[in-house]
Write a protein that holds these residues in place. Structure first.
Motif, mmCIF file in Angstrom:
data_model
loop_
_atom_site.group_PDB
_atom_site.id
_atom_site.type_symbol
_atom_site.label_atom_id
_atom_site.label_comp_id
_atom_site.label_asym_id
_atom_site.label_seq_id
_atom_site.Cartn_x
_atom_site.Cartn_y
_atom_site.Cartn_z
ATOM 1 N N GLU A 27 38.939 37.435 46.720
ATOM 2 C CA GLU A 27 39.402 36.286 47.503
ATOM 3 C C GLU A 27 40.834 35.889 47.185
ATOM 4 O O GLU A 27 41.593 35.535 48.080
ATOM 5 C CB GLU A 27 38.493 35.078 47.253
ATOM 6 N N THR A 28 41.218 35.940 45.894
ATOM 7 C CA THR A 28 42.524 35.395 45.508
ATOM 8 C C THR A 28 43.490 36.425 44.958
ATOM 9 O O THR A 28 44.648 36.098 44.690
ATOM 10 C CB THR A 28 42.348 34.283 44.454
ATOM 11 N N VAL A 29 43.032 37.645 44.747
ATOM 12 C CA VAL A 29 43.899 38.716 44.250
ATOM 13 C C VAL A 29 43.677 39.960 45.090
ATOM 14 O O VAL A 29 42.677 40.075 45.801
ATOM 15 C CB VAL A 29 43.630 39.022 42.755
ATOM 16 N N ASN A 30 44.596 40.900 44.983
ATOM 17 C CA ASN A 30 44.490 42.108 45.794
ATOM 18 C C ASN A 30 43.493 43.138 45.267
ATOM 19 O O ASN A 30 42.746 43.733 46.052
ATOM 20 C CB ASN A 30 45.871 42.771 45.936
ATOM 21 N N PRO A 31 43.429 43.385 43.948
ATOM 22 C CA PRO A 31 42.482 44.404 43.467
ATOM 23 C C PRO A 31 41.043 44.030 43.817
ATOM 24 O O PRO A 31 40.678 42.843 43.800
ATOM 25 C CB PRO A 31 42.686 44.401 41.947
ATOM 26 N N PRO A 32 40.207 44.996 44.137
ATOM 27 C CA PRO A 32 38.817 44.711 44.485
ATOM 28 C C PRO A 32 37.958 44.444 43.264
ATOM 29 O O PRO A 32 38.300 44.808 42.138
ATOM 30 C CB PRO A 32 38.364 45.990 45.191
ATOM 31 N N MET A 85 35.397 38.648 37.714
ATOM 32 C CA MET A 85 36.326 37.534 37.548
ATOM 33 C C MET A 85 37.718 37.909 38.036
ATOM 34 O O MET A 85 38.348 38.810 37.474
ATOM 35 C CB MET A 85 36.389 37.111 36.076
ATOM 36 N N GLU A 86 38.179 37.239 39.080
ATOM 37 C CA GLU A 86 39.545 37.446 39.557
ATOM 38 C C GLU A 86 40.499 36.694 38.632
ATOM 39 O O GLU A 86 40.224 35.553 38.238
ATOM 40 C CB GLU A 86 39.678 36.936 40.988
ATOM 41 N N ALA A 87 41.621 37.334 38.283
ATOM 42 C CA ALA A 87 42.498 36.749 37.278
ATOM 43 C C ALA A 87 43.967 37.030 37.571
ATOM 44 O O ALA A 87 44.303 38.023 38.223
ATOM 45 C CB ALA A 87 42.139 37.274 35.886
ATOM 46 N N VAL A 88 44.830 36.154 37.079
ATOM 47 C CA VAL A 88 46.275 36.351 37.165
ATOM 48 C C VAL A 88 46.879 36.280 35.767
ATOM 49 O O VAL A 88 46.364 35.588 34.887
ATOM 50 C CB VAL A 88 46.959 35.302 38.076
ATOM 51 N N MET A 89 47.956 37.010 35.565
ATOM 52 C CA MET A 89 48.627 37.039 34.267
ATOM 53 C C MET A 89 49.454 35.778 34.061
ATOM 54 O O MET A 89 50.194 35.356 34.950
ATOM 55 C CB MET A 89 49.532 38.265 34.161
ATOM 56 N N GLU A 90 49.320 35.177 32.886
ATOM 57 C CA GLU A 90 50.131 34.022 32.527
ATOM 58 C C GLU A 90 51.168 34.359 31.457
ATOM 59 O O GLU A 90 52.241 33.771 31.419
ATOM 60 C CB GLU A 90 49.233 32.880 32.029
ATOM 61 N N ASN A 91 50.831 35.313 30.587
ATOM 62 C CA ASN A 91 51.756 35.636 29.507
ATOM 63 C C ASN A 91 51.337 36.946 28.853
ATOM 64 O O ASN A 91 50.227 37.434 29.076
ATOM 65 C CB ASN A 91 51.760 34.523 28.455
ATOM 66 N N THR A 96 52.203 43.462 39.148
ATOM 67 C CA THR A 96 51.609 42.622 40.198
ATOM 68 C C THR A 96 51.176 41.252 39.701
ATOM 69 O O THR A 96 51.025 40.324 40.500
ATOM 70 C CB THR A 96 50.369 43.314 40.795
ATOM 71 N N GLY A 97 50.943 41.140 38.398
ATOM 72 C CA GLY A 97 50.522 39.859 37.830
ATOM 73 C C GLY A 97 49.074 39.501 38.102
ATOM 74 O O GLY A 97 48.699 38.331 37.987
ATOM 75 N N THR A 115 42.896 47.118 39.070
ATOM 76 C CA THR A 115 44.278 46.745 39.378
ATOM 77 C C THR A 115 44.761 47.548 40.577
ATOM 78 O O THR A 115 44.122 48.519 40.998
ATOM 79 C CB THR A 115 45.202 47.017 38.170
ATOM 80 N N THR A 116 45.920 47.155 41.094
ATOM 81 C CA THR A 116 46.506 47.837 42.257
ATOM 82 C C THR A 116 47.642 48.749 41.825
ATOM 83 O O THR A 116 48.579 48.323 41.138
ATOM 84 C CB THR A 116 47.041 46.812 43.269
ATOM 85 N N ASN A 117 47.566 50.013 42.243
ATOM 86 C CA ASN A 117 48.625 50.972 41.959
ATOM 87 C C ASN A 117 49.822 50.750 42.896
ATOM 88 O O ASN A 117 49.684 50.113 43.945
ATOM 89 C CB ASN A 117 48.098 52.398 42.143
ATOM 90 N N PRO A 118 51.000 51.278 42.553
ATOM 91 C CA PRO A 118 52.183 51.115 43.403
ATOM 92 C C PRO A 118 51.993 51.619 44.833
ATOM 93 O O PRO A 118 52.599 51.089 45.769
ATOM 94 C CB PRO A 118 53.258 51.932 42.670
#
Length: 226
Positions: free
Chosen positions: A115-120, A129-135, A60-61, A21-24
């Protein structure tokens, strides 16, 4: 004969995952967890609300789920008992955790751009697996002692990267279970998978019949669209 028991933990065997994940401040955090399962291209993780990873995902989601094989066990151990949270939460101090700002350096792992998220992604992990939070959903909300301490987070997968060494021959979209040896956490100890013990009746079903609409949704995503 079965015996009534009260084990303190119920970790009967789940895969280890390194979540980036990405820190502040723009740096990156890596955290090992083993509370996770998948349905289609959705992953559900269980995690402490006091974790830096939780804070980063909710802010960041997004994140990357990196699955180590048995060969990355030493790297996972180097991350054990470290946290990106400062000051270290009291519960983690009690367990012996220490603050670590540079988790990649600590674990001797290599960041790779996503490719689609900031964290490496973690280069050494065979599955990324690049992922985004939904809930997200609170756990133990009915109990005053547990309320606000644990949550589950639903993540939608946007990209999957697989080491060619674990793929089926001539099929880039199928993992060969005879080649893939995930790192398994069972009651606080590391294990790997053994040989296949029996043919599964479910293997007669084509994997394509489980294909999620999220796969098509993910094809043309970029970082700005995710």
């Amino acid at each position: 004969m079965h015996q009534l028991s009260e084990p303190s933990i119920l970790y009967f065997g789940t895969p280890v995952v390194l979540i980036t994940t990405t820190n502040p401040d723009g740096t990156y955090n890596i955290a090992p967890i083993s509370s996770i399962f998948w349905l289609g291209w959705r992953a559900i993780i269980g995690i402490s609300t006091f974790s830096k990873t939780t804070e980063n995902i909710r802010r960041t989601g997004e994140c990357v789920l990196n699955l180590p094989s048995i060969h990355q066990a030493p790297a996972v151990n180097r991350l054990a008992l470290t946290t990106g949270a400062f000051p270290v939460p009291p519960g983690k101090i009690q367990k012996g955790y220490v603050y670590e700002a540079d988790k990649f350096d600590r674990a001797q792992l290599t960041p790779v751009p996503s490719e689609t998220v900031n964290p490496p992604r973690v280069a050494e992990c065979p599955v990324q697996m690049e992922a985004v939070m939904e809930n997200f959903h609170g756990i133990g909300e009915d109990d005053e002692q547990q309320r606000g301490r644990l949550i589950t987070i639903e993540l939608r997968i946007q990209r999957v990267y697989l080491d060619e060494l674990i793929l089926m021959d001539r099929n880039p979209n199928r993992v060969d279970p005879n080649k893939w040896r995930p790192l398994i956490m069972s009651f606080q100890q590391f294990y790997g998978l053994g040989e296949q013990v029996h043919v599964s009746t479910l293997s007669s079903i084509s994997e394509d019949l489980y294909r999620s609409p999220d796969v098509e949704r993910a094809k043309n995503l970029t970082k700005t669209e995710s």
